[in-house]
Design a protein around this motif. Structure first.
Motif, PDB file in Angstrom:
ATOM      1  N   ARG A   1       0.831  -1.203   0.000  1.00 32.75           N
ATOM      2  CA  ARG A   1       0.000   0.000   0.000  1.00 32.75           C
ATOM      3  C   ARG A   1       0.866   1.255   0.000  1.00 32.75           C
ATOM      4  O   ARG A   1       1.952   1.277   0.572  1.00 32.75           O
ATOM      5  CB  ARG A   1      -0.922   0.005   1.217  1.00 32.75           C
ATOM      6  N   SER A   2       0.342   2.282  -0.652  1.00 33.13           N
ATOM      7  CA  SER A   2       1.020   3.573  -0.690  1.00 33.13           C
ATOM      8  C   SER A   2       0.237   4.586   0.126  1.00 33.13           C
ATOM      9  O   SER A   2      -1.002   4.558   0.143  1.00 33.13           O
ATOM     10  CB  SER A   2       1.152   4.067  -2.135  1.00 33.13           C
ATOM     11  N   TYR A   3       0.961   5.488   0.785  1.00 35.21           N
ATOM     12  CA  TYR A   3       0.315   6.489   1.636  1.00 35.21           C
ATOM     13  C   TYR A   3       0.890   7.871   1.347  1.00 35.21           C
ATOM     14  O   TYR A   3       2.105   8.046   1.253  1.00 35.21           O
ATOM     15  CB  TYR A   3       0.511   6.144   3.114  1.00 35.21           C
ATOM     16  N   ASN A   4      -0.014   8.844   1.220  1.00 34.35           N
ATOM     17  CA  ASN A   4       0.397  10.223   0.988  1.00 34.35           C
ATOM     18  C   ASN A   4       0.528  11.014   2.290  1.00 34.35           C
ATOM     19  O   ASN A   4       1.078  12.107   2.288  1.00 34.35           O
ATOM     20  CB  ASN A   4      -0.609  10.929   0.074  1.00 34.35           C
ATOM     21  N   LYS A   5      -0.005  10.446   3.392  1.00 35.60           N
ATOM     22  CA  LYS A   5       0.055  11.107   4.692  1.00 35.60           C
ATOM     23  C   LYS A   5       0.380  10.085   5.775  1.00 35.60           C
ATOM     24  O   LYS A   5      -0.066   8.937   5.708  1.00 35.60           O
ATOM     25  CB  LYS A   5      -1.285  11.779   5.033  1.00 35.60           C
ATOM     26  N   ILE A   6       1.092  10.520   6.785  1.00 33.56           N
ATOM     27  CA  ILE A   6       1.394   9.628   7.900  1.00 33.56           C
ATOM     28  C   ILE A   6       0.117   9.282   8.659  1.00 33.56           C
ATOM     29  O   ILE A   6      -0.013   8.172   9.195  1.00 33.56           O
ATOM     30  CB  ILE A   6       2.442  10.256   8.853  1.00 33.56           C
ATOM     31  N   SER A   7      -0.848  10.187   8.673  1.00 36.77           N
ATOM     32  CA  SER A   7      -2.115   9.911   9.364  1.00 36.77           C
ATOM     33  C   SER A   7      -2.836   8.743   8.707  1.00 36.77           C
ATOM     34  O   SER A   7      -3.452   7.914   9.391  1.00 36.77           O
ATOM     35  CB  SER A   7      -3.006  11.155   9.364  1.00 36.77           C
ATOM     36  N   ASP A   8      -2.769   8.661   7.377  1.00 41.44           N
ATOM     37  CA  ASP A   8      -3.399   7.547   6.662  1.00 41.44           C
ATOM     38  C   ASP A   8      -2.685   6.235   6.957  1.00 41.44           C
ATOM     39  O   ASP A   8      -3.322   5.186   7.106  1.00 41.44           O
ATOM     40  CB  ASP A   8      -3.399   7.809   5.153  1.00 41.44           C
ATOM     41  N   LEU A   9      -1.358   6.278   7.037  1.00 44.44           N
ATOM     42  CA  LEU A   9      -0.577   5.081   7.353  1.00 44.44           C
ATOM     43  C   LEU A   9      -0.951   4.534   8.726  1.00 44.44           C
ATOM     44  O   LEU A   9      -1.224   3.338   8.878  1.00 44.44           O
ATOM     45  CB  LEU A   9       0.925   5.401   7.312  1.00 44.44           C
ATOM     46  N   LEU A  10      -0.968   5.392   9.716  1.00 46.69           N
ATOM     47  CA  LEU A  10      -1.246   4.956  11.086  1.00 46.69           C
ATOM     48  C   LEU A  10      -2.671   4.425  11.219  1.00 46.69           C
ATOM     49  O   LEU A  10      -2.923   3.438  11.916  1.00 46.69           O
ATOM     50  CB  LEU A  10      -1.022   6.114  12.056  1.00 46.69           C
ATOM     51  N   LYS A  11      -3.608   5.068  10.534  1.00 49.43           N
ATOM     52  CA  LYS A  11      -5.000   4.651  10.605  1.00 49.43           C
ATOM     53  C   LYS A  11      -5.226   3.314   9.900  1.00 49.43           C
ATOM     54  O   LYS A  11      -5.894   2.418  10.427  1.00 49.43           O
ATOM     55  CB  LYS A  11      -5.897   5.709   9.983  1.00 49.43           C
ATOM     56  N   SER A  12      -4.656   3.155   8.723  1.00 49.37           N
ATOM     57  CA  SER A  12      -4.895   1.962   7.921  1.00 49.37           C
ATOM     58  C   SER A  12      -4.199   0.723   8.470  1.00 49.37           C
ATOM     59  O   SER A  12      -4.763  -0.376   8.465  1.00 49.37           O
ATOM     60  CB  SER A  12      -4.445   2.205   6.481  1.00 49.37           C
ATOM     61  N   GLU A  13      -2.980   0.891   8.965  1.00 46.22           N
ATOM     62  CA  GLU A  13      -2.184  -0.267   9.389  1.00 46.22           C
ATOM     63  C   GLU A  13      -2.242  -0.530  10.885  1.00 46.22           C
ATOM     64  O   GLU A  13      -1.634  -1.485  11.370  1.00 46.22           O
ATOM     65  CB  GLU A  13      -0.718  -0.068   8.960  1.00 46.22           C
TER      66      GLU A  13
ATOM     67  N   PRO B   1       4.012  -3.588   8.221  1.00 43.98           N
ATOM     68  CA  PRO B   1       4.162  -4.297   6.947  1.00 43.98           C
ATOM     69  C   PRO B   1       5.020  -3.437   6.025  1.00 43.98           C
ATOM     70  O   PRO B   1       5.368  -2.295   6.359  1.00 43.98           O
ATOM     71  CB  PRO B   1       2.723  -4.386   6.439  1.00 43.98           C
ATOM     72  N   THR B   2       5.371  -3.943   4.888  1.00 42.96           N
ATOM     73  CA  THR B   2       6.071  -3.137   3.891  1.00 42.96           C
ATOM     74  C   THR B   2       5.070  -2.168   3.269  1.00 42.96           C
ATOM     75  O   THR B   2       3.951  -2.550   2.926  1.00 42.96           O
ATOM     76  CB  THR B   2       6.691  -4.022   2.804  1.00 42.96           C
ATOM     77  N   PHE B   3       5.461  -0.917   3.149  1.00 42.75           N
ATOM     78  CA  PHE B   3       4.579   0.103   2.591  1.00 42.75           C
ATOM     79  C   PHE B   3       5.408   1.110   1.806  1.00 42.75           C
ATOM     80  O   PHE B   3       6.636   1.082   1.825  1.00 42.75           O
ATOM     81  CB  PHE B   3       3.798   0.807   3.705  1.00 42.75           C
ATOM     82  N   ARG B   4       4.713   1.982   1.105  1.00 41.68           N
ATOM     83  CA  ARG B   4       5.390   3.039   0.354  1.00 41.68           C
ATOM     84  C   ARG B   4       4.853   4.384   0.836  1.00 41.68           C
ATOM     85  O   ARG B   4       3.643   4.620   0.797  1.00 41.68           O
ATOM     86  CB  ARG B   4       5.145   2.875  -1.145  1.00 41.68           C
ATOM     87  N   ALA B   5       5.737   5.246   1.305  1.00 35.45           N
ATOM     88  CA  ALA B   5       5.335   6.563   1.808  1.00 35.45           C
ATOM     89  C   ALA B   5       5.695   7.624   0.780  1.00 35.45           C
ATOM     90  O   ALA B   5       6.861   7.732   0.385  1.00 35.45           O
ATOM     91  CB  ALA B   5       6.024   6.853   3.136  1.00 35.45           C
ATOM     92  N   ASN B   6       4.719   8.407   0.367  1.00 34.72           N
ATOM     93  CA  ASN B   6       4.948   9.438  -0.648  1.00 34.72           C
ATOM     94  C   ASN B   6       5.165  10.806  -0.001  1.00 34.72           C
ATOM     95  O   ASN B   6       4.565  11.809  -0.403  1.00 34.72           O
ATOM     96  CB  ASN B   6       3.765   9.477  -1.616  1.00 34.72           C
TER      97      ASN B   6
ATOM     98  N   PRO C   1      10.397  10.326  -0.649  1.00 39.55           N
ATOM     99  CA  PRO C   1       9.229   9.622  -1.181  1.00 39.55           C
ATOM    100  C   PRO C   1       9.560   8.493  -2.155  1.00 39.55           C
ATOM    101  O   PRO C   1      10.583   8.508  -2.825  1.00 39.55           O
ATOM    102  CB  PRO C   1       8.459  10.732  -1.918  1.00 39.55           C
ATOM    103  N   GLY C   2       8.660   7.505  -2.193  1.00 35.51           N
ATOM    104  CA  GLY C   2       8.688   6.507  -3.247  1.00 35.51           C
ATOM    105  C   GLY C   2       9.305   5.167  -2.906  1.00 35.51           C
ATOM    106  O   GLY C   2       9.170   4.213  -3.666  1.00 35.51           O
ATOM    107  N   HIS C   3       9.981   5.054  -1.764  1.00 35.55           N
ATOM    108  CA  HIS C   3      10.680   3.809  -1.438  1.00 35.55           C
ATOM    109  C   HIS C   3       9.775   2.792  -0.743  1.00 35.55           C
ATOM    110  O   HIS C   3       8.799   3.147  -0.092  1.00 35.55           O
ATOM    111  CB  HIS C   3      11.875   4.092  -0.518  1.00 35.55           C
ATOM    112  N   LEU C   4      10.156   1.529  -0.872  1.00 38.42           N
ATOM    113  CA  LEU C   4       9.541   0.484  -0.060  1.00 38.42           C
ATOM    114  C   LEU C   4      10.150   0.578   1.328  1.00 38.42           C
ATOM    115  O   LEU C   4      11.372   0.559   1.484  1.00 38.42           O
ATOM    116  CB  LEU C   4       9.823  -0.892  -0.666  1.00 38.42           C
ATOM    117  N   LYS C   5       9.290   0.660   2.349  1.00 37.63           N
ATOM    118  CA  LYS C   5       9.785   0.855   3.708  1.00 37.63           C
ATOM    119  C   LYS C   5       9.090  -0.103   4.671  1.00 37.63           C
ATOM    120  O   LYS C   5       7.976  -0.564   4.423  1.00 37.63           O
ATOM    121  CB  LYS C   5       9.527   2.292   4.163  1.00 37.63           C
TER     122      LYS C   5
END
Length: 304
Positions: free
Chosen positions: A5-17, A45-50, A83-87
């Protein structure tokens, strides 16, 4: 590995995962205390942060990976990712400190339009963590403390004040990287290609926007591959593999970023903005903009 999954905001990352406490985010700049958002050990999990991330670890232990590179933090660690890396990350011992996230749009609007000239390290593919001495870490930590105080205020000048402190933060990071003999930008060939592409992209748009007399053309992938004397297909494969986005995606996002900045920071007519970005017809620019942003340039200018 399943779907990333890719996330444009840290808030979305924390909420989704479900990685810790959720945060409120009302702008492209955030600063949070690590112990507040990750109050217990956790593994992502592995994710992509934009977005860009700057992390200051005062104490605690975390293993993290960027693409196929693995790193660890300890007391007085500074690291950043772009931005753009697998993390992914694994917090083994609750970390105390700060995490700052920021978008390219924020950097261009509040730091400097040509921010990557002054802070070219932001374009670096992967920078290993820096283990700072007490004095250097203390300087950055004090700046982060001041930024979070200002960020929590609700004043008209909040963004300008926060960005001023963050500018000093960036200058200090740059100063440390230049002085640190142990700091090495370890590129492999693919990373050099991507890094050069990002710099060429910045250079192309700089010329495009500043040259009022020259012929304007929308940049093509073939142009950038030719700058490195590479086959366009190979070039595109490298960019897609290393960043998760196609070269065309990068070009389009750059174009949209510049368009948004001009729409919100100038009163130039839409037709003039379209031409400055290489579009021969304003209608083509409007269709392009609406396709990716979801609203026309006119509506975006009124309500970004």
């Amino acid at each position: 590995m399943g779907e990333v999954r890719s996330y444009n905001k840290i808030s979305d990352l924390l909420k989704s995962e479900d990685l810790g406490n959720q945060v409120h985010q009302d702008s492209d700049f955030t600063i949070n205390r690590l112990e507040d958002i990750h109050p217990r050990p956790t593994k992502s999990p592995t994710f992509r942060a934009n977005y860009y991330s700057f992390v200051l670890v005062q104490k605690g232990s975390t293993d993290y990976s960027i693409d196929n590179r693995k790193f660890s933090t300890k007391g007085r660690t500074l690291y950043f990712t772009n931005p753009g890396h697998l993390k992914s990350f694994h917090i083994r011992e609750v970390s105390h400190g700060f995490i700052i996230t920021v978008s390219e749009n924020f950097l261009k609007e509040f730091i400097h339009r040509d921010v990557f000239d002054e802070f070219s390290f932001l374009l670096t593919e992967i920078v290993p963590p820096c283990y700072l001495d007490e004095h250097r870490f203390g300087e950055l930590y004090a700046l982060a403390e001041q930024i979070i105080i200002e960020e929590q205020k609700n004043t008209v000048l909040k963004h300008k004040i926060v960005s001023s402190f963050f500018l000093v933060f960036l200058l200090k990071v740059k100063e440390y990287l230049l002085k640190d003999r142990g700091f090495k930008m370890e590129y492999d060939r693919d990373s050099e290609i991507v890094n050069r592409f990002k710099k060429d992209l910045e250079k192309y748009f700089r010329k495009l926007l500043n040259d009022s007399k020259g012929q304007k053309e929308i940049p093509q992938v073939q142009y950038f591959s030719a700058q490195q004397q590479l086959n366009p297909s190979y070039f595109s494969t490298v960019v897609k593999t290393k960043t998760g986005r196609t070269a065309n995606n990068w070009i389009h996002e750059k174009m949209l970023s510049e368009a948004k900045a001009m729409l919100t920071q100038s009163t130039n007519p839409i037709k003039e903005i379209a031409y400055s970005l290489g579009f021969q017809e304003a209608t083509h620019f409007s269709k392009f903009f609406k396709k990716y942003v979801g609203k026309s340039p006119v509506k975006y200018r009124k309500d970004p």
